[in-house]
Design an enzyme around this catalytic site. Structure first.
Site, short mmCIF file in Angstrom:
data_model
loop_
_atom_site.label_atom_id
_atom_site.label_comp_id
_atom_site.label_asym_id
_atom_site.label_seq_id
_atom_site.Cartn_x
_atom_site.Cartn_y
_atom_site.Cartn_z
CG ASP A 308 2.20 1.99 -4.23
OD1 ASP A 308 1.53 3.02 -3.98
OD2 ASP A 308 1.72 1.03 -4.86
CD GLU A 504 -4.26 -0.03 -4.14
OE1 GLU A 504 -3.22 -0.68 -3.96
OE2 GLU A 504 -4.30 1.20 -4.06
C1 BGC Z 1 -1.46 2.22 -5.22
C2 BGC Z 1 -0.88 3.15 -6.26
C3 BGC Z 1 -1.38 4.55 -6.06
C4 BGC Z 1 -1.10 5.00 -4.64
C5 BGC Z 1 -1.60 6.39 -4.35
C6 BGC Z 1 -1.30 2.78 -3.83
O1 BGC Z 1 -2.00 2.00 -2.91
O2 BGC Z 1 -0.84 0.96 -5.30
O3 BGC Z 1 -1.21 2.68 -7.54
O4 BGC Z 1 -0.77 5.40 -6.98
O5 BGC Z 1 -1.72 4.11 -3.75
O6 BGC Z 1 -2.97 6.44 -4.28
C1 BGC Z 2 -5.73 5.34 -0.05
C2 BGC Z 2 -5.26 4.75 -1.36
C3 BGC Z 2 -4.04 3.97 -1.11
C4 BGC Z 2 -4.26 2.95 0.00
C5 BGC Z 2 -3.01 2.23 0.28
C6 BGC Z 2 -5.93 4.27 0.98
O1 BGC Z 2 -6.32 4.84 2.19
O2 BGC Z 2 -6.91 6.05 -0.24
O3 BGC Z 2 -4.97 5.73 -2.31
O4 BGC Z 2 -3.70 3.34 -2.29
O5 BGC Z 2 -4.76 3.55 1.16
O6 BGC Z 2 -3.17 1.23 1.24
#
Ligand code: BGC
Ligand code: BGC
Length: 614
Positions: A308, A504
């Site tokens: 990830d 998230e």
């Molecule tokens: C998320 C993933 C996602 C990745 C890329 C991560 O923070 O947990 O689900 O695919 O970012 O954006």
């Molecule tokens: C990105 C997300 C990623 C996240 C992880 C963000 O800056 O845009 O895609 O999941 O960072 O911490």
């Protein structure tokens, strides 16, 4: 139609451009030619092509394949120089202007750079098209997974996968970080809406999304690589804390969280993403038992495993890479590292670890074999460039019609006292609420930006617009956001309330799960008029409504429908009978979390609950 036609001609162009020798920075092998037995010969079996290519690759070539920077932190010339294997757009990372064409231009720019290296290995470009191609302005946005779990229609989900793949193909993006096969066990988790449901059977059934995305076979028309994520136990963390710890005996982990991944492997998923979370205190990004032994050996997964976003550099709980983290993750079976900005350091540490034997060369070869196999299967060597013939599918009427049907199928009717629904086309209807006329709210997170935002963030039909279309031409549909102006002359009042966008981490709830005070005030105003009140809830999860529900005449859970709000109106007016059923247990109050089927707690509505008309 195959995306090959265009891609082939653009490859010709590219190869023409490449006649001039590229600077061989790492002193790699001489420029490959498509001679007999060469990996460039598309008539050879993929296995042979991979073996031939591997034999020509230097260590630096191989390290590059395992590295995935974020588009903002890598330039095309870096891709050439470091033999980068993949680039991603993270949530909200888009070219400017954000149009499908400029996505295709950006993609082609990176791809041309990859093909300029001596071995001409194409990159694979990844993005989170988790409810349609959400980063792209104007794309069709489908209901988030929780709504599709309510619809319980695997064939519909397959069709959504195919439509999403077409919109991606037009922009060049070859690889989707979807489906999320999380089994959401605690609704306080901010990713609950990315789950098809709280029991493994629901996400397992919806792995048809993989078939839709990848097509009958990888490399067919508009075929993109799918990702089963997040392996393993992301939906089982304590307190529903994102990136937290799933405390469970192995038997429970296997019974609850593993089945959807087993199904995904059966359906040929090309990649698996590892979860940020831990299992009994051990971070998944270093769990060799679950990645190497269970996923790859026991389930027989032959695709590649991606970390990830910055998941490896947080193995020790601190930001920033250490060599130990890199070695631990790669040895645990991670084949490609989603490293975002610090990719040079990743490459350097991995090179050191290979040189001193901490990471065996056989592991690096295995990772490369897996990545290259998927690239060959996808047809990337033959058709590396964006297939612009598919640009016209982005936000097309056909895809929007499919999304509208999905929205209608995902509505769950939870109360309908006195048969106030369906509305009659002649009814005088008053509409209110923060979710009524807001594309951003109804689309939720992973929409144009990572966390999503209220407002007209992209094109679509709001729920209010859908209601206006559904009502007859002579009917009155009045609207005010907070409900002021309602009076007893109306036949019904519709309050569209719920959650504001989140994704998230930021979406985790720690305290209550109540409706917002502003929403309660709006509903109160409607009620005070004496008109029957229909509450439509736009939310990524159940909210704590048990004490309010007796005051509502009808209640529809709409989830996060995406761009096609007309699908909500289809159910409100009875053009489509409600058939959605709860994919999660609806708590009686927030203190019951986590609450799931079979745990003996008494819910407000059980898993599978849902009414219909008549
Ligand atoms: C998320 C993933 C996602 C990745 C890329 C991560 O923070 O947990 O689900 O695919 O970012 O954006
Ligand atoms: C990105 C997300 C990623 C996240 C992880 C963000 O800056 O845009 O895609 O999941 O960072 O911490």
């Amino acid at each position: 139609m195959y995306r090959s036609a265009l891609r082939l001609s653009s490859l010709g162009l590219v190869l023409g451009v490449l006649a001039a020798p590229a600077p061989a920075v790492h002193g790699g092998p001489v420029r490959a030619a498509p001679g007999p037995g060469s990996y460039l010969d598309s008539r050879l079996p993929v296995e042979d092509r991979v073996a031939d290519l591997l034999a020509r690759m230097s260590l630096d070539d191989k390290l590059g394949q395992m590295t995935q920077p974020e588009r903002r932190y890598v330039r095309p010339e870096d891709v050439t120089r470091y033999r980068i294997g993949s680039v991603l757009s993270s949530g909200g990372s888009a070219p400017s202007p954000n149009t499908p064409q400029s996505w295709a231009d950006m993609y082609d720019g990176f791809q041309r750079a990859a093909l300029a290296a001596p071995l001409r290995v194409p990159i694979i470009y990844g993005a989170d098209a988790v409810h349609g191609h959400g980063n792209v302005a104007g794309a069709t946005l489908f209901p988030h997974d929780i709504g599709l779990g309510a619809a319980r229609d695997p064939a519909l989900v397959r069709a959504i996968g195919a439509a999403t793949a077409q919109e991606m193909t037009g922009t060049g993006v070859d690889w989707n970080f979807a489906p999320c096969l999380c089994v959401a066990r605690d609704d306080r988790w901010g990713r609950t809406y990315e789950s098809f449901g709280e029991v493994p059977e629901l996400p397992a059934a919806m792995t048809t999304l993989i078939e839709g995305l990848q097509g009958d076979r990888l490399g067919g028309p508009a075929s993109v690589l799918a990702t089963a994520k997040h392996y393993l136990g992301d939906g089982g963390t304590e307190g529903g804390r994102d990136r937290g710890d799933t405390r469970a005996a192995e038997q429970e982990l296997r019974a609850v969280h593993l089945p959807p991944f087993r199904e995904a492997v059966k359906r040929g998923v090309g990649s698996v993403m590892v979860s940020y979370s831990s299992w009994n205190g051990l971070k998944m990004h270093r769990n060799g038992y679950l990645i190497r032994d269970v996923l790859k050996r026991e389930l027989g997964f032959t695709g590649f495993v991606v970390s990830d976003y910055n998941g490896i550099d947080r193995l020790d709980g601190e930001e920033g890479f250490t060599r130990d983290e890199v070695a631990a993750a790669v040895n645990a079976g991670i084949d490609m590292a989603m490293v975002s900005s610090d990719w040079r350091r990743f490459i350097g540490y991995l090179r050191d670890a290979v040189r001193d034997g901490t990471v065996p060369m056989s592991r690096v070869d295995d990772a490369n074999r897996r990545i290259l196999t998927e690239k060959f299967r996808l047809g990337l060597f033959e058709r590396p460039m964006a297939d612009r013939a598919y640009l016209r599918t982005v936000g097309s009427p056909a895809h929007r019609a499919l999304a509208r049907r999905a929205v209608a199928e995902s509505q769950v009717l939870l109360k309908n006292a006195g048969g106030v629904l369906p509305l009659d086309r002649r009814d005088r209807v008053f509409v209110a609420g923060r979710g009524a006329d807001d594309i951003g709210v109804q689309a939720g997170g992973w929409t144009i930006t990572w966390q999503g935002a209220p407002g007209p963030v992209t094109r679509g039909t709001t729920i209010l617009q859908g209601i206006r279309e559904a009502a007859g031409p002579s009917a009155t549909v009045a609207y005010s956001r907070d409900g002021t102006g309602v009076d007893r002359s109306y036949d019904a009042a519709v309050a569209v309330v719920g959650e504001q966008p989140y994704a998230e981490y930021h979406g985790d709830l720690t305290g209550g799960m109540d409706l917002d005070a502003a929403d309660l005030e709006t509903i109160g105003r409607l009620r005070a008029s004496g008109v029957p009140v229909v509450v439509v809830m736009v939310s990524g999860r159940p909210l704590d409504i048990a004490s309010e529900l007796p005051k509502w005449d009808a209640f529809v859970e709409a989830w996060l429908p995406g761009t096609e709000g007309a699908g909500v109106a289809d159910v409100l007016y009875g053009a489509t009978a409600p058939t959605g059923r709860l994919p999660v247990t609806w708590m009686r109050d927030a203190s019951q979390q986590p609450i799931n089927q079979g745990d003996g707690k008494k819910p407000l509505f059980p898993l599978g609950y849902g009414l219909t008309y008549g």
